[in-house]
Write a protein that holds these residues in place. Structure first.
Motif, PDB file in Angstrom:
ATOM      1  N   GLU A   1      -3.138   8.923   1.908  1.00  0.00           N
ATOM      2  CA  GLU A   1      -3.383   8.087   0.742  1.00  0.00           C
ATOM      3  C   GLU A   1      -3.549   6.504   1.269  1.00  0.00           C
ATOM      4  O   GLU A   1      -3.979   5.891   0.336  1.00  0.00           O
ATOM      5  N   VAL A   2      -2.220   5.982   1.798  1.00  0.00           N
ATOM      6  CA  VAL A   2      -1.570   4.692   2.345  1.00  0.00           C
ATOM      7  C   VAL A   2      -3.476   4.084   3.065  1.00  0.00           C
ATOM      8  O   VAL A   2      -3.636   3.126   2.943  1.00  0.00           O
TER       9      VAL A   2
ATOM     10  N   GLN B   1       1.921   1.834  -3.699  1.00  0.00           N
ATOM     11  CA  GLN B   1       0.564   2.198  -4.616  1.00  0.00           C
ATOM     12  C   GLN B   1       0.419   3.719  -4.336  1.00  0.00           C
ATOM     13  O   GLN B   1       0.299   4.284  -5.118  1.00  0.00           O
ATOM     14  N   ALA B   2       0.953   4.292  -2.861  1.00  0.00           N
ATOM     15  CA  ALA B   2       0.455   5.034  -2.804  1.00  0.00           C
ATOM     16  C   ALA B   2       1.088   5.875  -2.922  1.00  0.00           C
ATOM     17  O   ALA B   2       1.625   7.459  -4.120  1.00  0.00           O
TER      18      ALA B   2
ATOM     19  N   GLU C   1      -9.733   0.617   0.677  1.00  0.00           N
ATOM     20  CA  GLU C   1     -10.015   0.605  -0.344  1.00  0.00           C
ATOM     21  C   GLU C   1     -10.182  -1.465  -1.021  1.00  0.00           C
ATOM     22  O   GLU C   1     -11.316  -1.634  -1.378  1.00  0.00           O
ATOM     23  N   ALA C   2      -8.826  -1.069  -0.168  1.00  0.00           N
ATOM     24  CA  ALA C   2      -9.269  -2.905  -0.110  1.00  0.00           C
ATOM     25  C   ALA C   2      -9.715  -3.508   0.245  1.00  0.00           C
ATOM     26  O   ALA C   2     -10.375  -4.563   0.152  1.00  0.00           O
TER      27      ALA C   2
ATOM     28  N   GLN D   1      -5.627   3.783  -0.030  1.00  0.00           N
ATOM     29  CA  GLN D   1      -5.889   1.772  -0.537  1.00  0.00           C
ATOM     30  C   GLN D   1      -5.946   1.330   0.655  1.00  0.00           C
ATOM     31  O   GLN D   1      -6.589   0.215   0.500  1.00  0.00           O
ATOM     32  N   ARG D   2      -5.640   0.933   1.820  1.00  0.00           N
ATOM     33  CA  ARG D   2      -5.790  -0.508   2.503  1.00  0.00           C
ATOM     34  C   ARG D   2      -7.677  -0.087   2.690  1.00  0.00           C
ATOM     35  O   ARG D   2      -8.330  -1.420   2.934  1.00  0.00           O
TER      36      ARG D   2
ATOM     37  N   PRO E   1       0.739  -1.162   0.097  1.00  0.00           N
ATOM     38  CA  PRO E   1      -0.030  -0.116   0.233  1.00  0.00           C
ATOM     39  C   PRO E   1       1.244   1.217  -0.128  1.00  0.00           C
ATOM     40  O   PRO E   1       0.662   2.673  -0.612  1.00  0.00           O
TER      41      PRO E   1
ATOM     42  N   LYS F   1       1.394   6.498  -7.099  1.00  0.00           N
ATOM     43  CA  LYS F   1       0.038   7.262  -6.609  1.00  0.00           C
ATOM     44  C   LYS F   1       0.041   8.892  -7.285  1.00  0.00           C
ATOM     45  O   LYS F   1      -0.464   9.341  -8.199  1.00  0.00           O
TER      46      LYS F   1
END
Length: 449
Positions: free
Chosen positions: A422-423, A346-347, A429-430, A426-427, A343, A350
């Motif tokens: 952002e992190v 990915q952040a 959203e999952a 991401q978490r 994550p 992004k």
């Protein structure tokens, strides 16, 4: 994330205790969702067989997840929590992963190296996956466990030699009868040896099974597990008239089959061979029966040599599989540690792409005369600069996945790039995607019920 395995098996619990904590097929789906809904449980898989009940969970808190997993088992079956704690074995992280690998490969079974458990683990995983109670971690872990087990059985000889009295009995029967699958087998007794015999018989494709016991209720309960038929000890003589193989393992102090009974039975069999395998102690079958025509008797002493020599061979082959498991456990742990940093990576990406997009839009406003080709070239080079700038931070982030101070360093990276939100996104959203799948499945089940 913490992987937890809670195991209730023949090593820790008696047959009576295992019977009290066994899920029926009809309740497994409901139980899976109930387990997944426990506090701190994020993923769940459940296995229940005649010899073991296993709960596997992924939890965000080790101690909380362990407590609520045990509590779920206690509440579901109405058993005292402390009793569940005493009769189960709890393993976490590396030990839990290795435990699953050992179970799947048959290294934790009564019969060392048996293969039926592999199919049972596969079915349990597929059911949990279908119910959306698994996620990224268990989807990876269980597939790896199944792969390692298949490799272990194909690359070693662990499945080729008998290692227990009941297993040796079945192996002996296979050697005597060319087409043993078509044989009618009587299993006398309803204890652990009888159950193990039935497990080995069904594993070899034998379907015509009759369980005979003094208690018809126990015979029926055991026979149902293996799609067999039950009969009482009072009807033993009648059943012997059409049997091909008999495996006897009762706790009787007297002969269950005596010479007089066998003489009467032999008069009706028209010379058909009958294999009598006595694995009871004291013996169930009268030794005088050896003098009967077309009756072939074997007892514990006859089988012991086969068991002893083959157990040593299997143990040697098991060591080869354990080496495979060690390697796969280490590889999975490396993968799992990397998942914790995904994550963050990915952040970072992004945010970098957002910077690229904002900057390029600003550039287009300031240089509206750019041609399409110029736009493409500028955008491509901007992305190249960003990727090169991110390369070292991403490599560093991946490398700290296994660091003991990983969490602190990840927080520093998030603060440095200002990507904390952002992190979290991401978490979140999952997690939401997984919860949506669960809600959809529960609604589907509700409509079906």
């Amino acid at each position: 994330m913490h992987i937890i395995a809670l195991s209730l098996n023949y090593k820790q619990a008696s047959v009576e205790d295992r019977e009290k904590v066994t899920f029926q097929d009809s309740e497994v789906v409901e139980a899976l969702h109930a387990l997944r809904d426990q506090k701190s449980v994020l993923e769940a898989t459940l296995l229940s067989t005649c010899n073991r009940t296993e709960l596997y969970v992924v939890s965000d808190q080790e101690h909380t997840g362990a407590y609520y997993t045990r509590k779920f088992l206690a509440d579901w079956f109405g058993v005292d929590y402390e009793r569940i704690k005493n009769m189960t074995e709890l393993k976490v992280q590396d030990d839990a992963v290795r435990h699953l690998f050992n179970v799947t490969a048959g290294l934790d079974s009564i019969v060392l190296g048996e293969t039926q458990i592999l199919g049972q683990i596969r079915d349990a995983f597929l059911r949990a996956q279908e119910e959306h109670t698994t996620g990224t971690i268990f989807n990876k872990l269980f597939k790896e466990a199944i792969t390692v087990a298949k490799r272990g059985h194909s690359e070693t000889d662990i499945s080729k030699n008998a290692v227990s009295m009941s297993y040796a009995a079945v192996e002996l029967a296979k050697r005597i009868f060319q087409n043993v699958k078509e044989s009618k087998v009587l299993v006398i007794g309803a204890g652990e040896m009888a159950e193990e015999s039935l497990l080995n018989l069904t594993s070899n494709g034998i379907e015509d099974l009759v369980v005979i016991n003094r208690s018809i209720e126990k015979a029926e309960k055991l026979s149902q597990k293996f799609n067999g038929r039950a009969d009482s000890l009072a009807n033993l003589e009648k059943e012997l008239k059409s049997a091909d193989i008999v495996i006897s393992s009762t706790s009787s102090t007297d002969f269950v089959i005596d010479k007089e009974m066998m003489d009467r039975v032999n008069e009706t069999r028209n010379g058909s061979p009958l294999i009598l395998i006595d694995i009871a102690m004291p013996r169930d079958i009268d030794p005088a029966i050896e003098s009967c025509d077309n009756v072939y008797m074997y007892n514990v002493d006859d089988l012991q040599g086969l068991v002893d020599s083959n157990l040593e061979t299997r143990e040697q082959e098991a060591e080869k599989i354990k080496a495979m498991i060690d390697g796969s456990t280490a590889e999975f742990e490396d993968w799992l540690q990397v998942q914790g940093v995904v994550p963050v990576i990915q952040a970072m990406r992004k945010k970098a792409l957002q910077i690229h997009s904002d900057t390029f839009e600003s550039l287009e406003r300031k240089l509206p005369e750019m041609s399409e080709r110029e736009r493409t070239v500028v955008s491509k080079h901007m992305k190249s600069i960003i990727n090169q700038m991110l390369r070292d931070p991403i490599i560093f982030t991946k490398e700290i996945a296994g660091d003991k101070n990983r969490d602190d360093k990840l927080e520093d990276i998030q603060a440095m790039f200002h990507i904390e939100e952002e992190v979290k996104a991401q978490r979140l959203e999952a997690d939401q995607k997984q919860r949506q799948k669960l809600r959809a499945r529960k609604e589907e089940l509700r409509l079906n019920w």
